[in-house]
Design a protein around this motif. Structure first.
Motif, PDB file in Angstrom:
ATOM      1  N   MET B  20       5.191 -11.084  39.406  1.00 30.99           N
ATOM      2  CA  MET B  20       4.720  -9.522  40.148  1.00 30.99           C
ATOM      3  C   MET B  20       5.456 -10.023  42.359  1.00 30.99           C
ATOM      4  O   MET B  20       5.822  -8.926  41.940  1.00 30.99           O
ATOM      5  CB  MET B  20       3.318 -10.391  40.746  1.00 30.99           C
ATOM      6  CG  MET B  20       2.338  -8.233  41.345  1.00 30.99           C
ATOM      7  SD  MET B  20       1.039  -7.456  41.102  1.00 30.99           S
ATOM      8  CE  MET B  20       0.149  -9.210  41.451  1.00 30.99           C
ATOM      9  N   LEU B  31      16.593  -5.627  38.975  1.00 38.88           N
ATOM     10  CA  LEU B  31      15.482  -6.401  37.831  1.00 38.88           C
ATOM     11  C   LEU B  31      15.784  -6.508  36.220  1.00 38.88           C
ATOM     12  O   LEU B  31      14.957  -6.363  35.102  1.00 38.88           O
ATOM     13  CB  LEU B  31      14.100  -5.433  38.108  1.00 38.88           C
ATOM     14  CG  LEU B  31      13.407  -6.291  39.593  1.00 38.88           C
ATOM     15  CD1 LEU B  31      12.243  -4.963  39.954  1.00 38.88           C
ATOM     16  CD2 LEU B  31      12.782  -7.136  38.748  1.00 38.88           C
ATOM     17  N   ILE B  32      16.703  -5.148  36.129  1.00 36.09           N
ATOM     18  CA  ILE B  32      17.194  -5.196  34.593  1.00 36.09           C
ATOM     19  C   ILE B  32      18.525  -5.747  34.030  1.00 36.09           C
ATOM     20  O   ILE B  32      19.409  -5.327  32.959  1.00 36.09           O
ATOM     21  CB  ILE B  32      17.313  -3.258  34.499  1.00 36.09           C
ATOM     22  CG1 ILE B  32      18.318  -2.912  35.607  1.00 36.09           C
ATOM     23  CG2 ILE B  32      16.458  -2.469  34.263  1.00 36.09           C
ATOM     24  CD1 ILE B  32      18.946  -1.223  35.097  1.00 36.09           C
ATOM     25  N   PHE B 199     -11.943   0.606  38.670  1.00 39.62           N
ATOM     26  CA  PHE B 199     -10.857   1.512  38.358  1.00 39.62           C
ATOM     27  C   PHE B 199     -11.811   2.688  37.402  1.00 39.62           C
ATOM     28  O   PHE B 199     -11.191   4.080  37.154  1.00 39.62           O
ATOM     29  CB  PHE B 199      -9.851   0.709  37.137  1.00 39.62           C
ATOM     30  CG  PHE B 199      -8.939   1.676  36.509  1.00 39.62           C
ATOM     31  CD1 PHE B 199      -8.281   2.595  37.237  1.00 39.62           C
ATOM     32  CD2 PHE B 199      -8.901   1.634  35.204  1.00 39.62           C
ATOM     33  CE1 PHE B 199      -7.252   3.383  37.046  1.00 39.62           C
ATOM     34  CE2 PHE B 199      -8.436   2.965  34.412  1.00 39.62           C
ATOM     35  CZ  PHE B 199      -7.433   3.021  35.206  1.00 39.62           C
ATOM     36  N   VAL B 203     -11.431   6.017  38.622  1.00 36.74           N
ATOM     37  CA  VAL B 203     -10.396   7.351  37.401  1.00 36.74           C
ATOM     38  C   VAL B 203     -11.326   8.734  37.009  1.00 36.74           C
ATOM     39  O   VAL B 203     -10.630   9.908  36.693  1.00 36.74           O
ATOM     40  CB  VAL B 203      -9.430   6.532  36.759  1.00 36.74           C
ATOM     41  CG1 VAL B 203     -10.347   6.343  34.979  1.00 36.74           C
ATOM     42  CG2 VAL B 203      -8.955   7.293  35.755  1.00 36.74           C
ATOM     43  N   THR B 215      -6.466   1.501  43.225  1.00 33.84           N
ATOM     44  CA  THR B 215      -6.188   0.873  41.493  1.00 33.84           C
ATOM     45  C   THR B 215      -5.733   2.608  40.712  1.00 33.84           C
ATOM     46  O   THR B 215      -4.605   2.628  39.966  1.00 33.84           O
ATOM     47  CB  THR B 215      -7.660   0.346  40.869  1.00 33.84           C
ATOM     48  OG1 THR B 215      -8.650   1.496  41.398  1.00 33.84           O
ATOM     49  CG2 THR B 215      -7.960  -0.638  41.434  1.00 33.84           C
ATOM     50  N   ILE B 218      -2.465   2.853  41.352  1.00 37.93           N
ATOM     51  CA  ILE B 218      -0.854   2.553  41.453  1.00 37.93           C
ATOM     52  C   ILE B 218      -0.843   2.590  39.058  1.00 37.93           C
ATOM     53  O   ILE B 218       0.461   2.988  39.095  1.00 37.93           O
ATOM     54  CB  ILE B 218      -1.401   0.560  41.047  1.00 37.93           C
ATOM     55  CG1 ILE B 218      -1.183  -0.041  41.983  1.00 37.93           C
ATOM     56  CG2 ILE B 218      -0.931  -0.268  40.278  1.00 37.93           C
ATOM     57  CD1 ILE B 218      -2.385  -1.132  42.192  1.00 37.93           C
ATOM     58  N   TYR B 219      -2.176   2.856  38.586  1.00 36.87           N
ATOM     59  CA  TYR B 219      -2.382   3.532  38.135  1.00 36.87           C
ATOM     60  C   TYR B 219      -1.316   5.470  37.780  1.00 36.87           C
ATOM     61  O   TYR B 219      -0.163   4.742  36.748  1.00 36.87           O
ATOM     62  CB  TYR B 219      -3.207   3.987  37.601  1.00 36.87           C
ATOM     63  CG  TYR B 219      -3.832   3.814  35.297  1.00 36.87           C
ATOM     64  CD1 TYR B 219      -3.549   3.984  34.793  1.00 36.87           C
ATOM     65  CD2 TYR B 219      -4.342   5.404  35.798  1.00 36.87           C
ATOM     66  CE1 TYR B 219      -3.687   4.151  33.240  1.00 36.87           C
ATOM     67  CE2 TYR B 219      -4.508   5.900  34.040  1.00 36.87           C
ATOM     68  CZ  TYR B 219      -4.494   4.905  32.923  1.00 36.87           C
ATOM     69  OH  TYR B 219      -4.541   5.373  32.032  1.00 36.87           O
ATOM     70  N   ILE B 222       2.503   4.337  37.985  1.00 31.82           N
ATOM     71  CA  ILE B 222       3.136   3.638  36.680  1.00 31.82           C
ATOM     72  C   ILE B 222       3.658   4.383  36.184  1.00 31.82           C
ATOM     73  O   ILE B 222       4.781   5.093  35.212  1.00 31.82           O
ATOM     74  CB  ILE B 222       2.487   2.843  36.357  1.00 31.82           C
ATOM     75  CG1 ILE B 222       1.568   1.476  36.814  1.00 31.82           C
ATOM     76  CG2 ILE B 222       3.885   1.779  35.652  1.00 31.82           C
ATOM     77  CD1 ILE B 222       0.293   1.047  35.789  1.00 31.82           C
ATOM     78  N   ILE B 226       8.274   4.925  36.039  1.00 30.80           N
ATOM     79  CA  ILE B 226       7.824   3.046  34.938  1.00 30.80           C
ATOM     80  C   ILE B 226       9.067   2.904  35.820  1.00 30.80           C
ATOM     81  O   ILE B 226       9.101   1.274  34.970  1.00 30.80           O
ATOM     82  CB  ILE B 226       7.673   3.593  33.099  1.00 30.80           C
ATOM     83  CG1 ILE B 226       7.525   2.799  33.261  1.00 30.80           C
ATOM     84  CG2 ILE B 226       8.434   4.772  33.030  1.00 30.80           C
ATOM     85  CD1 ILE B 226       5.772   2.414  33.382  1.00 30.80           C
ATOM     86  N   TRP B 229       9.802  -0.685  38.638  1.00 31.29           N
ATOM     87  CA  TRP B 229       9.290  -1.850  38.873  1.00 31.29           C
ATOM     88  C   TRP B 229       9.087  -2.355  40.504  1.00 31.29           C
ATOM     89  O   TRP B 229       7.896  -3.290  40.230  1.00 31.29           O
ATOM     90  CB  TRP B 229       9.698  -3.048  37.940  1.00 31.29           C
ATOM     91  CG  TRP B 229       9.237  -2.320  35.997  1.00 31.29           C
ATOM     92  CD1 TRP B 229       9.988  -2.033  35.736  1.00 31.29           C
ATOM     93  CD2 TRP B 229       8.258  -2.365  36.436  1.00 31.29           C
ATOM     94  NE1 TRP B 229       9.377  -2.058  34.215  1.00 31.29           N
ATOM     95  CE2 TRP B 229       8.190  -2.582  34.414  1.00 31.29           C
ATOM     96  CE3 TRP B 229       6.524  -2.605  36.464  1.00 31.29           C
ATOM     97  CZ2 TRP B 229       6.396  -1.223  33.228  1.00 31.29           C
ATOM     98  CZ3 TRP B 229       5.328  -3.045  35.420  1.00 31.29           C
ATOM     99  CH2 TRP B 229       5.820  -1.864  34.207  1.00 31.29           C
ATOM    100  N   VAL B 232       6.601  -0.709  41.854  1.00 20.72           N
ATOM    101  CA  VAL B 232       4.986  -1.103  41.318  1.00 20.72           C
ATOM    102  C   VAL B 232       4.765  -2.687  41.960  1.00 20.72           C
ATOM    103  O   VAL B 232       3.788  -2.278  42.089  1.00 20.72           O
ATOM    104  CB  VAL B 232       5.740  -0.445  39.943  1.00 20.72           C
ATOM    105  CG1 VAL B 232       3.937  -0.826  39.099  1.00 20.72           C
ATOM    106  CG2 VAL B 232       5.257   0.368  38.838  1.00 20.72           C
ATOM    107  N   MET B 233       5.294  -3.515  41.640  1.00 24.60           N
ATOM    108  CA  MET B 233       5.169  -4.362  41.929  1.00 24.60           C
ATOM    109  C   MET B 233       4.935  -4.918  42.868  1.00 24.60           C
ATOM    110  O   MET B 233       3.390  -5.805  43.265  1.00 24.60           O
ATOM    111  CB  MET B 233       6.047  -5.684  41.590  1.00 24.60           C
ATOM    112  CG  MET B 233       6.079  -5.725  39.780  1.00 24.60           C
ATOM    113  SD  MET B 233       4.958  -6.211  39.149  1.00 24.60           S
ATOM    114  CE  MET B 233       4.570  -5.262  38.324  1.00 24.60           C
ATOM    115  N   GLY B 236       1.313  -3.681  43.679  1.00 31.86           N
ATOM    116  CA  GLY B 236       0.809  -4.490  42.993  1.00 31.86           C
ATOM    117  C   GLY B 236       0.624  -5.533  44.228  1.00 31.86           C
ATOM    118  O   GLY B 236      -1.020  -6.176  44.465  1.00 31.86           O
ATOM    119  N   ALA B 239      -1.882  -4.032  46.795  1.00 30.23           N
ATOM    120  CA  ALA B 239      -3.278  -3.903  46.832  1.00 30.23           C
ATOM    121  C   ALA B 239      -3.980  -5.347  45.840  1.00 30.23           C
ATOM    122  O   ALA B 239      -5.397  -5.636  46.248  1.00 30.23           O
ATOM    123  CB  ALA B 239      -3.795  -3.507  45.446  1.00 30.23           C
TER     124      ALA B 239
END
Lengths: 286, 265
Positions: B20, B31-32, B199, B203, B215, B218-219, B222, B226, B229, B232-233, B236, B239
C-alpha cells in the motif's frame, strides 16, 4: 443509594443502546417495514411473512452455504496458523518479542484500509499477485480473484484469515505461557518427542483457551462486514455474500428493512446458540 | 536462524501494508506496467495531494467522531467501573455479564435499529449519531478494562480520602482517577481506534458525502476512481496514520490493551 448513581448510567446505556436496538430489530422482523414506513410511520405486522420471503429468496440458500464455508474456513486457518505462530514465538530468540508485537500491526489498522490494500494486490490485471504468478509461469493468464464467482469466496476468506491470525496468535500465546514448563520436562524425561509433547501436553492443556478463541472467533466471523464489502460487496452475483452482508443489502440497498431485520435475527439466533454452548462448555471445565 | 524465520513471517504478514505504501508513492502510469515496481525510487507525492484534497474533510469528521466517542465512552465507563470495583454496587456481575454479551450482538442488527432511530430523531448525517453508535463498540471493553484495574486499587486509599471528608465523587476525581491513569489512557486509545476504524455505522448512518468519515470516504473513492490506485493507496496510508502515531507514542498502553483480552471484532 449513592453507589447506584455511579452504575445507573451504565445500566441505562445497556438498555438504550443494546436492548432497545435488539428489541427493535426483532420487532421489525415481523413488520412490513419498507422505505415508505419512514415517511408514513406505518409498518403493519405481517407475522412470519418476512422470514418466508427471505427463505424463498433465490440468493438465500447460497448465502447460508457461503456463511458456513467462510466461517469454517476462516476459523480453521486462523486457528491453525495462529497456533503455529504462537508455538514458534514461544521459544526465546533474539528480537522475538519485537517481531511478535509488530505482527499485531495489521490487526490495529482499519479493516477498510487493509481490505483496500488487498484489493489492489488481488487486482486481476495489475495486481502484484497475478503479476508474480504470471512471471513465475504458475498461471498462463490472470486469475480473476475477486471478479469470478468461483474464486471470490475463497479470496475474501483468505483475506479474513490474514486479519484474524494476530488475534489467534496473541490469545494462544498467552495460553501457552500458562502451561508449566515442568510438564514438558517430565514428558521429555519419559521419552516423549516434540510432536508427542505437543499432542499430549500442549493441546489438552490449551483446551480451555481453544474453546474461548474458537467461540469468540465464530461470533466475530459471523459479524464480518468491512472486509467483504471492500473486496467484493458480496458479489459477483452474490458469490461471496454472507448473512451479514445479505442483511445489509436487503435493508440498505433494496430498502426492504423488514427482510434485512429478519436475516439479522437469524444471525442473532446462531450467535445465541453458540454462546450458550460456549457457556456450558465453560462451566463443565473446572 | 529462528530470528531469520521470524523476520520472514513478519515480512509476509506485513507485505500488504508495504505494498500500500509503495503504491501510494508511485505514479499511476508506473502501477500499470507489466513488471511490478518493488521500490518507489522515482516516487511522487501526487497521490497524497489528491488524497488530502478529496479526503481532508472526511479525515476531520473521523477525528471529531473518534474524540467524541472517547468522551462518551469514558463518561459512561469510568463511573460504572468505579461503582462496581470500589463501591461494590449491587448486581455488578450481572452488569459485566450484560456488557460482555452485548458486545456479541451482530453490528448489522444494531445498524438496522440505529438507522430507524436516527431517522426518527433527524440524526442521519450528523456526527452525534456516529458518536453514539460507535460508543457501543467501546463501552463494554472500557468498563471491563477499567473495572479490572480499579479492583486492584486497595480500598484503604479511598477510605482514607473518605476520612478526610471527601465524597465518593470527590474520591473518584482526586484519588482513583489519577491512580488509574494508565487504564484510562488504554481505554481511550482503543475507543479512539475503534471509532476511527468503524465502517458499518458510518456507511449506514451517513447518506451524504460531506457527512461521511474517512472509512466511507475511501470506500466511495475506490468506487469512483478504481483506476487511480495511487490516490486510493495514499488515502489508505493517511487513514492509517493515527494508528501508526498511537503505536509509536503509546506502545505500552496498546500492549496493555491487547493482553487484557479479546478487544476487537
Amino acid at each position: 443509594m449513592r453507589k447506584l448513581a455511579f452504575v445507573a448510567p451504565a445500566w441505562l446505556y445497556v438498555a438504550v443502546f443494546y436492548l432497545y436496538p435488539l428489541a427493535t430489530n426483532v420487532r421489525m422482523g415481523f413488520q412490513d417495514f419498507t422505505v415508505t414506513s419512514f415517511y408514513t410511520g406505518v409498518a403493519p405486522f405481517v407475522g412470519l411473512r418476512n422470514y418466508r420471503e427471505v427463505f424463498r429468496d433465490p440468493a438465500f440458500a447460497g448465502t447460508v452455504t457461503n456463511t458456513v464455508l467462510f466461517t469454517a474456513g476462516s476459523l480453521l486457518l486462523q486457528f491453525g496458523i495462529g497456533l503455529a505462530l504462537a508455538v514458534f514465538f514461544k521459544r526465546n530468540f533474539p528480537l522475538g518479542g519485537a517481531l511478535r508485537s509488530l505482527l499485531l500491526v495489521p490487526w490495529l489498522l482499519p479493516l477498510v484500509v487493509s481490505g483496500t490494500a488487498w484489493r489492489w494486490i488481488l487486482e486481476t490485471d495489475s495486481g502484484v499477485l497475478n503479476r508474480t504468478l504470471l512471471n513465475l509461469h504458475l498461471v498462463s493468464e490472470p486469475v480473476p480473484w475477486l471478479a469470478s464467482t468461483d474464486l471470490s469466496l475463497t479470496a475474501v476468506t483468505l483475506v479474513n484469515v490474514w486479519v484474524g491470525i494476530p488475534f489467534n496468535m496473541v490469545i494462544l500465546y498467552g495460553g501457552l505461557q500458562a502451561i508449566p514448563a515442568e510438564l514438558y520436562e517430565a514428558a521429555q524425561l519419559d521419552g516423549a518427542g516434540a510432536w508427542q509433547r505437543f499432542r499430549r501436553v500442549t493441546l489438552p492443556l490449551l483446551r480451555p483457551v481453544t474453546t474461548v478463541v474458537l467461540t469468540l472467533g465464530l461470533i466475530y466471523t459471523l459479524k464480518v462486514f468491512d472486509v467483504i464489502m471492500v473486496l467484493t460487496q458480496g458479489g459477483p452475483a452474490d458469490s461471496s455474500q454472507t448473512l451479514t452482508t445479505f442483511s445489509y443489502d436487503l435493508s440498505f440497498q433494496q430498502l426492504a428493512f423488514g427482510h434485512g431485520a429478519a436475516v439479522g435475527n437469524l444471525l442473532v439466533l446462531v450467535a445465541v446458540v453458540f454462546a450458550i454452548g460456549y457457556l456450558r462448555a465453560e462451566r463443565r471445565t473446572p | 536462524m529462528k530470528t531469520a524465520l521470524g523476520v520472514s513471517i513478519l515480512a509476509v504478514m506485513l507485505f500488504p501494508l508495504y505494498w500500500m505504501l509503495n503504491a501510494s508513492l508511485l505514479p499511476s502510469t508506473e502501477l500499470i506496467q507489466p513488471e511490478p515496481t518493488w521500490l518507489p525510487i522515482h516516487g511522487t507525492l501526487d497521490g497524497y495531494r489528491n488524497a488530502l484534497q478529496s479526503q481532508g474533510g472526511h479525515l476531520l469528521t473521523s477525528l471529531y467522531v473518534a474524540l467524541g466517542t472517547v468522551a462518551v465512552t469514558l463518561a459512561v465507563a469510568v463511573p460504572a467501573a468505579y461503582g462496581l470495583a470500589q463501591l461494590g454496587a449491587p448486581l455488578g456481575r450481572t452488569l459485566l455479564f450484560a456488557l460482555l454479551v452485548a458486545q456479541m450482538i451482530p453490528g448489522i442488527v444494531m445498524a438496522n435499529a440505529f438507522y430507524v432511530a436516527a431517522n426518527e430523531l433527524y440524526l442521519i448525517n450528523t456526527p452525534i449519531a456516529l458518536i453514539l453508535a460507535d460508543s457501543t463498540l467501546c463501552v463494554p471493553f472500557a468498563v471491563l478494562i477499567l473495572h479490572a484495574f480499579m479492583r486492584g486499587i486497595p480500598a484503604e486509599i479511598r477510605e482514607a480520602a473518605a476520612l478526610d471528608g471527601a465524597s465518593s465523587l470527590r474520591a473518584l476525581r482526586s484519588v482513583i482517577l489519577p491512580v488509574s491513569r494508565n487504564a484510562v489512557i488504554t481505554a481511550s486509545l482503543f475507543s479512539f481506534l475503534f471509532a476511527w476504524a468503524d465502517f458499518l455505522y458510518a456507511v449506514t448512518l451517513t447518506t451524504r458525502d460531506e457527512a461521511a468519515p474517512i472509512t466511507v470516504g475511501i470506500y466511495r473513492f475506490i468506487g469512483a476512481h478504481i483506476s487511480d490506485w495511487n490516490s486510493v493507496m495514499a488515502t489508505g496510508v493517511i487513514a492509517s496514520l493515527p494508528v501508526a502515531v498511537l503505536l509509536v507514542v503509546a506502545q505500552r498502553y496498546v500492549a496493555a490493551g491487547i493482553t487484557s483480552g479479546s478487544v476487537k471484532d
